[in-house]
Design an enzyme around this catalytic site. Sequence first.
Site, PDB file in Angstrom:
ATOM      1  N   THR A 108       0.913  -1.392  -0.056  1.00  0.00           N
ATOM      2  CA  THR A 108      -0.018  -0.021   0.101  1.00  0.00           C
ATOM      3  C   THR A 108       0.786   1.122  -0.019  1.00  0.00           C
ATOM      4  O   THR A 108       1.683   1.389   0.872  1.00  0.00           O
ATOM      5  CB  THR A 108      -0.961   0.047   1.284  1.00  0.00           C
ATOM      6  OG1 THR A 108      -1.895  -1.112   1.111  1.00  0.00           O
ATOM      7  CG2 THR A 108      -1.679   1.296   1.415  1.00  0.00           C
ATOM      8  N   HIS A 157      -8.132   4.131  -1.046  1.00  0.00           N
ATOM      9  CA  HIS A 157      -7.938   3.716   0.409  1.00  0.00           C
ATOM     10  C   HIS A 157      -9.631   3.792   1.164  1.00  0.00           C
ATOM     11  O   HIS A 157      -9.887   3.844   2.152  1.00  0.00           O
ATOM     12  CB  HIS A 157      -7.289   4.606   1.413  1.00  0.00           C
ATOM     13  CG  HIS A 157      -6.520   3.541   2.392  1.00  0.00           C
ATOM     14  ND1 HIS A 157      -5.120   3.223   2.172  1.00  0.00           N
ATOM     15  CD2 HIS A 157      -6.929   3.285   3.513  1.00  0.00           C
ATOM     16  CE1 HIS A 157      -4.910   2.547   3.393  1.00  0.00           C
ATOM     17  NE2 HIS A 157      -5.916   2.324   4.139  1.00  0.00           N
TER      18      HIS A 157
END
Length: 423
Positions: free
Chosen positions: A186, A300
């Site tokens: 991420t 996200h």
Amino acid sequence: MVRRRMPRPSELAPLLRPAPVTLDRTAAHLARAASIGDLRRLARRRAPRAVFDYTDGAAEDELSLRRAREVWASVEFSPTVLRDVSRVDTGRDVLGKRSALPFALAPTGFTRMMHTSGERAVAAVAAEAGIPYALSTMGSTTIEGVAEAGRGGRHWFQLYLWKDRSVAHELVSRAAAAGYDTLMLTVDTPVGGNRRRDARNGLSIPPALSLRTLVDGARHPRWWFDLLTTEPLTFESLAAGGGTPLEVINRVFDPALTMDDVAWLRETWPGKLVVKGVQSVADARRVTDAGADAVLLSNHGGRQLDRAPVPAELIEPVVQELGDDAEVLVDTGILHGGDVVAAVALGARAALVGRAYLYGLMAGGEAGVRRAVEILRAEVERTLQLLGVTRVDDLRPEHARLRSPITGSAHPDGGRAAGAGGR
């Protein structure tokens, strides 16, 4: 003039079909849930407000989340009629292996806070359904524990790079040893997003016993009983300490993450490598050139940068740019199997869902996650049939297009889009 008569007993018998009696109220509620929105409403009743808002909320004014939902709601399908759709194939090759459905269960942090069964329940359902599940670095179950709970399933590991790279190296090694086939880095978290619901609720990790939580606990005694009588609620993959979500995040995430780290992971990790949090065509090209096997278009779940690009709108230009160089995945705002079908039609290899299964988890533990997957599966199948398509692999851009979304549009299950979105 209507002539009336008394019905015969034989005529009444077919009408008397009482519903089966069950003493399991949770099972009864889950059986009646017809949509992810229904599961969301159950979750809201069952979980403390701070826990529900942690799952349901997003950053700042939650514009990114609302816009994502509006774009998925704007999809217009183009069906073909007079096709034999008595049988449909929902399978899809994703990162080199077959998935029974064109979606995976996304990584979510501190999942045992939503329900004490946590990641183990999610892994078990994913394995049963034949779809991948990604464990988060900020998960509340160990790498090995998830592999055991989802034995026979397909496991991905989502990685946040700790400032001490030796920690990341250890986690990556453990994931490889436990049989995880995909690593998901991420990259959209140099700092934590400002999640106002958490601040207003005074949420801490782990949840603290305060006057506010004690009052809320009186309304949710089962949740607190489970919390206090099961294994302690901790981050199992790292020593993050406690505090507010923002404080924990800012201790965990490394703002110095660069493209060199992608290249390092490519050399270190033997399996498939996905970069999560890509929000532009240029960055999709950069991470692909650095060795990523796939990019995950994601903001996200709206939980980082508010007013970020909408991932659904990036699918077509990123697919055009990357061609066969890398697979394109997408998340954020996906709450319906039709959203998943639309994502594939627009060019994505598969979608990831997060809030959708977390609502199920809060509503009923493992059974709730199973119900969420069942709902999404049925919606995928039905959407394919109504489109006149017998295989997910046959979806093409001509099957779906994005119309101009209407600002503030209502969520399909009632309420405004901002409060009902999901990864």
